[in-house]
Write an enzyme that holds these catalytic residues in place. Structure first.
Site, short mmCIF file in Angstrom:
data_model
loop_
_atom_site.label_atom_id
_atom_site.label_comp_id
_atom_site.label_asym_id
_atom_site.label_seq_id
_atom_site.Cartn_x
_atom_site.Cartn_y
_atom_site.Cartn_z
CG ASP A 127 5.84 4.26 -33.79
OD1 ASP A 127 6.27 3.94 -32.87
OD2 ASP A 127 6.55 5.34 -34.29
CD GLU A 130 14.75 3.43 -37.67
OE1 GLU A 130 14.71 3.90 -38.95
OE2 GLU A 130 13.51 3.73 -36.90
#
Ligand code: DGY
Length: 433
Positions: free
Chosen positions: A167, A397
């Site tokens: 992103d 993550e």
């Protein structure tokens, strides 16, 4: 916390438990809270993880993902199977019109890669289900070529940074400088309520992300209109490499699942894409790079995605060597491989999402690429480092490349999936030795 004394079998059990805990009925959420729906590329990796112990569940993951496939072949980046108010932007902001609510953009097309991996393990079983998923992937690859490379250049374009899956990579800073921060949608970020804001994109980034959503929603998510007005249009080196690798996987499946015309059609797209990739090799930087299609500029940032062409046969042997040398240099600089952005880049931030942290899924893909180009020990080194980080810091993550610290969400599905794949590969290596 160091958990060195915990045996690998215990971590395997934990990884499977994470997948079970994030199972919402045939599909897996990336993690509890932060990401409460089905995400496209997350699911493809999760399916490969399931395939190490449950082929039926692996196929189910992909089937649930393709429930979100649009009639034109696009596979959305989020499928909103069930409501949740812990995520922004939800279905009301996207305003799409599919049978099941979905977002209006896509994500890296790992589907066919995952399907080939599952099919390899399934042997002759489950042929009908595999063939149906093959057709979904084929329609998806046609969509990529038509909607995202309408001029047949051999490079597909992304119209939103979320489509890269990476992103807030510094590659997107220059293209985003031209995207206004204005939005007609009220921004109610939920992500920073789940994890530290210092590990997430900034507010000004989010306003631009939502500006793009507004713009495309206003043209009814029509691919031609989106293409014509896109304030953000980049040929991402990550997605283009993954798509070419996925086409190769699809070609393998076409032998058992396809119609006679499929293989030549896929081969023609592959030939165009190989030539397309050669046009984004930077001679000065000695690496493949993303290109901003609105300005025509190559985006000169060393990122982990720049190593993904190794997944394909597009690089020449010389180019592959240069990429391998670049990896060695990053490791010599003291970083855990492979930082999403090289620590020598001015945009590097060791804890902020895709501006530095190491991601297990990207490492898995790069390792596959190194093996393909004859560097098995390089692949082992990357995967051993990733496995050690997980055993130290948990199924996080992502990981800080300087400290190895686990960051972002915990109990992360795709990190668990890659852990299972890595342990299996390590076992095979030991048995072969
Ligand atoms: C997010 O919300 O952070 C996702 O990466 C977008 O898909």
């Amino acid at each position: 916390m160091t958990e060195k004394s915990v045996p690998v079998s215990e971590f395997v059990a934990r990884a499977r438990a994470v997948l079970a805990a994030n199972d919402r009925g045939g599909y897996t959420v990336p993690t509890h809270g932060l990401y409460p729906f089905q995400w496209n590329w997350d699911s493809a990796f999760v399916a490969m993880g399931f395939a190490t112990f449950d082929i039926d569940r692996a196929l189910r993951e992909l089937e649930r993902l393709t429930e979100g496939q649009w009639d034109d072949g696009m596979i959305p980046h989020i499928v909103f199977h069930a409501p949740s108010d812990t995520y922004f932007p939800g279905p009301d902001v996207w305003g799409t019109r599919h049978r099941i609510p979905t977002s209006g953009i896509t994500q890296p097309p790992v589907l066919a890669i995952a399907l080939a991996e599952i099919a390899r393990r399934a042997g002759h079983h489950e042929q009908t289900r595999i063939a149906a998923l093959y057709r979904a992937a084929l329609r998806n690859h046609r969509w990529w070529a038509q909607a995202r490379d309408p001029d047949g250049t051999g490079l597909v374009a992304l119209l939103h940074n979320w489509e890269s899956g990476r992103d807030n990579s510094p590659e997107w800073d220059a293209p985003f400088a031209r995207v206004p921060e204005t939005t007609t949608t009220e921004i109610r970020r939920r992500d920073t309520g789940h994890v530290d804001a210092a590990m997430r994109p900034r507010d000004s980034d989010y306003r631009r992300y939502i500006h793009l959503v507004d713009a495309y929603r206003n043209v009814g998510w029509n691919p031609e209109k989106m293409w014509a007005i896109a304030p953000f249009k980049v040929a991402d080196i990550g997605v283009n490499s993954i798509l070419l690798a996925a086409e190769e996987s699809l070609l393998g499946l076409a032998r058992t699942c396809g119609e006679p015309g499929d293989a030549p059609e896929i081969e023609a797209r592959m030939m165009r894409m190989r030539a397309g990739l050669q046009r984004v090799w930077s001679v000065e930087r000695r690496q493949f790079q993303s290109r901003d299609l609105n300005s025509g500029e190559l985006l000169a940032v060393t990122t982990s995605a720049g190593f993904l062409p190794l997944l394909t046969d597009a690089p020449t042997p010389e180019q592959a060597q240069q990429m391998m040398r670049a990896l060695v240099q990053i490791a010599r600089g003291g970083a855990m491989l492979v930082p999403s952005t090289a620590p020598t880049e001015s945009g590097f931030e060791s804890k902020r999402y895709w501006r530095g942290p190491v991601w297990a899924v990207v490492n898995w893909l790069i390792a596959q690429g190194l093996e393909r180009h004859g560097d098995a020990s390089g692949a082992d080194a990357i995967l051993d480092g990733t496995q050690a980080a997980i055993e130290r810091a948990g199924l996080a993550e992502y990981f800080d490349p300087l400290s190895g610290e686990g960051l972002g969400g915990q109990g992360f599905s795709w990190t668990a999936a890659i852990y299972l794949l890595m342990v299996e590969r390590q076992r095979a290596r030991r048995e072969a030795a």
